[in-house]
Design a protein around this motif. Structure first.
Motif, short mmCIF file in Angstrom:
data_model
loop_
_atom_site.label_atom_id
_atom_site.label_comp_id
_atom_site.label_asym_id
_atom_site.label_seq_id
_atom_site.Cartn_x
_atom_site.Cartn_y
_atom_site.Cartn_z
N PHE A 53 28.70 -21.04 35.60
CA PHE A 53 27.25 -21.12 35.45
C PHE A 53 26.58 -19.85 35.95
O PHE A 53 27.13 -19.13 36.79
CB PHE A 53 26.70 -22.30 36.25
N LEU A 54 25.37 -19.59 35.43
CA LEU A 54 24.54 -18.53 35.98
C LEU A 54 23.66 -19.13 37.06
O LEU A 54 22.94 -20.11 36.82
CB LEU A 54 23.66 -17.90 34.88
N LYS A 55 23.73 -18.55 38.25
CA LYS A 55 22.98 -19.08 39.38
C LYS A 55 22.20 -17.97 40.08
O LYS A 55 22.60 -16.80 40.05
CB LYS A 55 23.92 -19.76 40.38
N VAL A 56 21.11 -18.33 40.71
CA VAL A 56 20.29 -17.37 41.45
C VAL A 56 20.96 -17.08 42.79
O VAL A 56 21.28 -18.00 43.55
CB VAL A 56 18.87 -17.92 41.68
N SER A 57 21.17 -15.81 43.07
CA SER A 57 21.75 -15.39 44.34
C SER A 57 20.70 -14.84 45.29
O SER A 57 20.93 -14.73 46.49
CB SER A 57 22.85 -14.34 44.10
N ASP A 58 19.54 -14.46 44.73
CA ASP A 58 18.43 -13.93 45.52
C ASP A 58 17.15 -14.24 44.75
O ASP A 58 16.94 -13.72 43.66
CB ASP A 58 18.60 -12.42 45.71
#
Length: 227
Positions: A53-58
């Motif tokens: 999955f694409l996830k927010v890291s910041d």
């Protein structure tokens, strides 16, 4: 010159400067622009590819209204795959990017709506400086065997995945070589998914995002028809 978002770079390459009309595959461009916004967020260290999955890291904004809106959407929504995100984001994205370019005087909105029913808009280029810089960057990358920067490598990967080589406006005899070189750039950057990321010329986290988005675009467009 200050760089512009990758989605704007793709659009400027795809639209004819004089007629202001899109050339090539419209669905390919829309998918590519959706991926480009996510790539810019990856380049800024805001999103990452984790467990499919694409996830927010910041979650901090990067200062671009369109990218920041997408960042907020990814952060607030349930996890989605790269394929799902490019499909979810492509709708109306082109309109928003065109509106932004018009507001900055890069392109002009020529309204040719007839009888208030048939809505036709053209977007001829009024400020050629950005596109000139983009084309020079790509020309340098295509004619050199050297390593290019990660933004240019990402743009080359998106051009290859969306089959936008005609937008490079090369003579027919150079088109095949250009396609090969775009693929070489993608592979050298680890963006094709075929190279060891330890050998990538860019950050492995960025390479993972670009590689998966490139595959998502290619899957959505299907197998190209033989020439």
């Amino acid at each position: 010159m200050t760089s512009i978002p990758l989605a704007e770079e793709l659009l400027l390459l795809a639209y004819d400067d004089r007629t202001g009309k899109a050339t090539g595959s419209r669905i390919g461009l829309d998918l590519g622009m959706a991926a480009a916004v996510l790539v810019d967020l990856a380049l800024a260290g805001r999103v990452a590819y984790v467990d499919g999955f694409l996830k927010v890291s910041d979650p901090r904004p990067i200062g671009d209204p369109i990218a920041d809106a997408v960042l907020a959407k990814v952060a607030a929504d349930e996890p989605h795959t790269p394929s799902q995100w490019v499909q979810r984001l492509r709708h109306r994205l082109r309109t928003r990017v065109l509106e932004d370019l018009v507001s900055r005087g890069v392109v002009q909105d020529v309204d040719e709506t007839q009888m208030g029913v048939i809505h036709v808009h053209r977007y001829p280029t009024t400020d050629h400086a950005y596109e000139t810089e983009i084309r020079k960057r790509l020309a340098d990358a295509l004619t050199s065997d050297g390593i290019c920067d990660e933004r240019t490598a990402a743009l080359a990967t998106l051009l290859s995945a969306t089959r936008m080589e005609p937008a490079l406006r090369l003579p027919p005899e150079e088109s095949a070589r250009a396609h090969e070189r775009l693929e070489q750039i993608a592979a050298g950057a680890g963006f094709s998914g075929s190279a060891d990321l330890e050998d990538s010329i860019v950050r492995p986290a960025v390479a993972l995002v670009v590689a998966t988005l490139g595959k998502a675009i290619q899957a959505a467009l299907g197998t190209p028809k033989p020439a």
